[in-house]
Design an enzyme around this catalytic site. Structure first.
Site: not given
Length: 415
Positions: A275, A372
């Site tokens: 990612f 996150c």
């Protein structure tokens, strides 16, 4: 009208609302603190509006923004910094607990006011007025905003000019979104929801971009004005991101994440950056390790590839390879990860369930997870631990000041 009642706030929920226990069941109340006695007005569906604070907590402070409690961008401006930091750390513990995870959690890396270099504004236009600002909490109503204590000064100064610009490209009663990113060469603005582009609109937008001194303006994915390439610095490597590309919200937060990832990877000679985006961690690690960067979107990976090709030799990078691949649907397999001494993964809020499952079957010595979302981090961490990894360090990083959002860096070692 529902009668007002007096209650005591027991604790704060995960989104920052207080919880008041009542005979009718718990009520969620915004803008309160634990231990406070308050007057509230029940609104149905388990929620209530704050009417007055009768007995304030010693942790209550004056909010720095006049829009607080009207604008929905912040939930916790009324909370003193030490209590706020302790609450955020406690939210990480709360996310780990249902997964049976216990960890020593580092102190929260704090966020600072006027540090957000990336923000999304909403705009709408009526016959007489143009409104640019943030949404109210849980509402489509837009609160007009010309100052914000969260964002860097260059974004705040540009708000009047951005209001004029979007006014030229917004149909009546339509809604647009403006993603504004501060870069080394000026603001990069990506608009979605505007009018269809034609010749006159293009000319007007280019004119307004010059007046606002924007580096770049894109309109529903198409670049309509680029006066200067928007430049972002990633550990000394300069990248020109595609319109709307992700960037870490604060410079201080990015520096903390990079430091923690470097410490986690250690002296690994070959690592995967999953990612990878435009290469925040690839650029940080490439001087010491050969990196394989994997990202689902082609545009940010192309920006990374170009930057590595042009600047890698001068920066003394080890070999960097890239791969466009949807890791949610087609994760890197355990057998493909045999060559890596370390893997870093930084997925979106949904986490990386499929990739964590493959990592759990791998022999990679070190895994560094950046997240996150404490909830999806806990899920993926459980998978890694069940596969034989040990969580050796966990650090919460605040990049979303006065909000319930928390970033994490977890370092896992295979026993």
């Amino acid at each position: 009208m529902t009668a007002e009642i007096e209650v005591e706030i027991a604790t704060l929920a995960a989104q920052g609302d207080g919880i008041a226990e009542t005979p009718a069941g718990p009520l969620f109340v915004p803008y309160v603190l634990p231990g406070e006695r308050v007057r509230i007005r029940p609104e149905g569906e388990g929620r209530a509006a704050l009417v007055a604070v009768l007995e304030a907590s010693s942790d209550r402070v004056a909010a720095p923004c006049r829009h607080f409690t009207v604008c929905g961008g912040c939930a916790l401006q009324h909370m003193a910094p030490p209590a706020y930091a302790a609450w955020k750390r406690a939210q990480v513990e709360a996310a780990l607990r249902p997964r049976g995870l216990v960890a020593d959690i580092d102190a929260l890396v704090p966020a600072l006011p006027q540090s957000r270099r990336r923000a999304t504004f909403a705009a709408t236009r009526s016959r007489k007025t143009l409104t640019l600002g943030y949404h109210e909490k849980a509402s489509h109503t837009i609160v007009p905003v010309l100052e914000c204590p969260l964002v860097v000064p260059e974004i705040e100064r540009a708000l009047p000019a951005l209001g004029v610009l979007i006014g030229h490209g917004l149909s009546r009663n339509a809604r647009a979104s403006l993603l504004v990113t501060a870069t080394a060469s000026g603001l990069d603005v990506a608009v979605t929801g505007g009018k269809a582009l034609d010749g006159p609109l293009r000319a007007e937008l280019a004119k307004q971009s010059a007046i606002a001194d924007l580096a770049r303006l894109s309109w529903d994915g198409e670049i309509v004005a680029e006066r200067r390439p928007p430049l972002i610095d990633l550990s000394g490597m300069t990248v020109i991101p595609p319109p709307g590309a992700f960037r870490q919200p604060t410079a201080e937060g990015e520096a903390a994440l990079v430091r923690l990832v470097r410490e986690g990877v250690g002296d690994a000679g070959r690592a995967a950056d999953l990612f990878a985006g435009c290469g925040t961690f690839t650029a940080a690690l490439a001087p010491q390790a050969a990196i394989h960067a994997v990202e689902s979107e082609a545009a940010p990976l192309a920006a990374l590839t170009r930057a590595v090709r042009e600047q890698g030799p001068a920066l003394r990078f080890k070999p960097v390879t890239t791969e466009t691949r949807d890791l949610m649907r087609r994760p890197l397999l355990a057998v493909e990860m045999k060559a890596f001494d370390a893997v870093v993964f930084d997925p979106p809020r949904a986490g990386a369930a499929a990739q964590a499952a493959e990592l759990a079957k791998s022999v990679v010595p070190v895994v560094v997870a950046v997240s996150c979302s404490p909830a999806t981090f806990a899920r993926d961490a459980r998978t890694l631990i069940d596969g034989g990894y040990r969580l050796t360090r966990l650090t919460p990083v605040d990049q979303f000041l006065w909000s319930p959002h928390i970033e994490l860096v977890g370092i896992f070692a295979r026993d």
